[in-house]
Scaffold this active site. Structure first.
Site, PDB file in Angstrom:
ATOM      1  N   ASN A   9     -46.886  32.550   8.078  1.00  0.00           N
ATOM      2  CA  ASN A   9     -46.216  32.315   9.364  1.00  0.00           C
ATOM      3  C   ASN A   9     -46.906  33.188  10.403  1.00  0.00           C
ATOM      4  O   ASN A   9     -46.675  34.400  10.462  1.00  0.00           O
ATOM      5  CB  ASN A   9     -44.728  32.680   9.246  1.00  0.00           C
ATOM      6  N   LYS A  11     -46.486  33.210  13.518  1.00  0.00           N
ATOM      7  CA  LYS A  11     -45.647  33.492  14.694  1.00  0.00           C
ATOM      8  C   LYS A  11     -46.463  33.201  15.970  1.00  0.00           C
ATOM      9  O   LYS A  11     -47.248  32.271  15.970  1.00  0.00           O
ATOM     10  CB  LYS A  11     -45.112  34.924  14.660  1.00  0.00           C
ATOM     11  N   HIS A  95     -35.815  30.193  11.147  1.00  0.00           N
ATOM     12  CA  HIS A  95     -36.353  31.549  10.975  1.00  0.00           C
ATOM     13  C   HIS A  95     -35.445  32.536  11.713  1.00  0.00           C
ATOM     14  O   HIS A  95     -34.891  32.222  12.759  1.00  0.00           O
ATOM     15  CB  HIS A  95     -37.782  31.608  11.539  1.00  0.00           C
ATOM     16  N   GLU A  97     -36.025  34.981  13.543  1.00  0.00           N
ATOM     17  CA  GLU A  97     -36.373  35.253  14.949  1.00  0.00           C
ATOM     18  C   GLU A  97     -35.830  34.146  15.847  1.00  0.00           C
ATOM     19  O   GLU A  97     -35.438  34.392  16.988  1.00  0.00           O
ATOM     20  CB  GLU A  97     -37.898  35.413  15.090  1.00  0.00           C
ATOM     21  N   GLU A 167     -35.060  35.454   3.473  1.00  0.00           N
ATOM     22  CA  GLU A 167     -35.723  36.478   4.276  1.00  0.00           C
ATOM     23  C   GLU A 167     -34.677  37.452   4.821  1.00  0.00           C
ATOM     24  O   GLU A 167     -34.080  37.191   5.879  1.00  0.00           O
ATOM     25  CB  GLU A 167     -36.459  35.831   5.447  1.00  0.00           C
ATOM     26  N   GLY A 173     -40.991  42.195   9.287  1.00  0.00           N
ATOM     27  CA  GLY A 173     -41.808  42.920  10.255  1.00  0.00           C
ATOM     28  C   GLY A 173     -41.497  44.408  10.312  1.00  0.00           C
ATOM     29  O   GLY A 173     -41.951  45.106  11.218  1.00  0.00           O
ATOM     30  N   SER A 213     -41.978  41.508   4.831  1.00  0.00           N
ATOM     31  CA  SER A 213     -42.987  42.545   4.574  1.00  0.00           C
ATOM     32  C   SER A 213     -43.705  42.365   3.240  1.00  0.00           C
ATOM     33  O   SER A 213     -43.999  43.349   2.538  1.00  0.00           O
ATOM     34  CB  SER A 213     -42.367  43.948   4.687  1.00  0.00           C
TER      35      SER A 213
END
Ligand code: PEP
Length: 251
Positions: A9, A11, A95, A97, A167, A173, A213
């Site tokens: 991904n 991003k 996701h 985010e 996740e 991150g 991560s």
């Protein structure tokens, strides 16, 4: 036996030339790899050129999101038919985010999943709890709610392929990875949820991948768990060598 699934991904990273450079480096590095589904999710602007660079390889293209309507007056949105048109096979949906920064809800996740399926895109459906939710012992309540809402009206038994990404938000991150045990525990619960709802044959074939991560130094251990079928990789997927090492660790 479920085929390992490793997805990058990117991003909001990688311009068109950078995407082409990455794909060229990765495909030459992993020429001999087989037995792993490798998926690249570039930003919308690089999808077409990354897809062209991936032609004649075994690797797949994914979007990072999609809109729930197929066409019309929705300025700024990208829908399933456009993603299929540029060669996407997969679509990341929900996701964290998107959930945290763009007000994504279980209801909009559900609409996007249905749009992906309607357009023959295989969803990579993301679920996961925040640190506060984990510390309040709400992890499974949150994930069950995300699965109930996101999958409402969707019959996994009728689908050839569907990927769920666990996740934990606190691991994305941040450099903090769930321990192998923490990740396996939630993956096991997700698989049992699928078995209860759709039957054990569906649970046996559904790939449940971990994200948060993941890097070459921890991927092999995470992937050695019985219910962890792959990884959704953010930061480490921006370096073709690191990403290739993660793919190799799934082999
Ligand atoms: C992600 O964006 O899905 C992700 C897991 O990011 P990272 O690997 O950087 O934690």
């Amino acid at each position: 036996m479920r085929k390992p699934f490793i997805a990058a991904n990117w991003k909001m990273n990688n311009t068109v030339p950078e995407a082409i450079r990455f794909v060229t480096a990765l495909t030459s590095d992993l020429k001999a790899i087989s037995g792993v589904d490798v998926v690249i999710a570039p930003p919308f602007t690089a999808l077409y050129s990354a897809g062209v660079a991936l032609a004649d390889t075994e690797f797949y293209l994914s979007s990072q999101n999609l809109f729930w309507e197929d066409s019309g007056a929705y300025t700024g949105e990208i829908s399933g038919p456009f993603l299929a048109d540029v060669g996407c096979r997969y679509a990341i949906v929900g996701h964290s985010e998107r959930r945290q920064l763009f007000s994504e809800t279980d209801e909009t996740v559900n609409r996007r999943l249905k749009a992906a399926l309607r357009n023959n895109l295989v969803p990579i459906m993301c679920v996961g709890e925040t640190l506060a939710e984990r510390e309040a012992n709400q992890t499974w309540d949150v994930i069950r709610r995300q699965l109930d809402g996101g999958l409402s009206g969707i019959d996994l038994a009728a689908l050839a392929d569907f990927v769920i990404a666990y996740e934990p938000v606190w691991a994305i991150g941040t450099g903090k990875t769930a321990t192998s045990g923490q990740a396996q525990e939630v993956h096991g619960l997700i698989r049992r949820y699928i078995a209860d709802k759709f039957g054990s044959a569906v649970a046996d074939k559904t790939r449940i991948i971990y994200g948060g991560s993941v890097k070459p130094s921890n991927s092999r251990e995470l992937l050695s768990n019985p219910d962890i079928d792959g990884a959704l990789v953010g930061g480490a997927s921006l370096d073709p060598k690191q990403f290739a090492a993660i793919v190799r660790s799934a082999h």
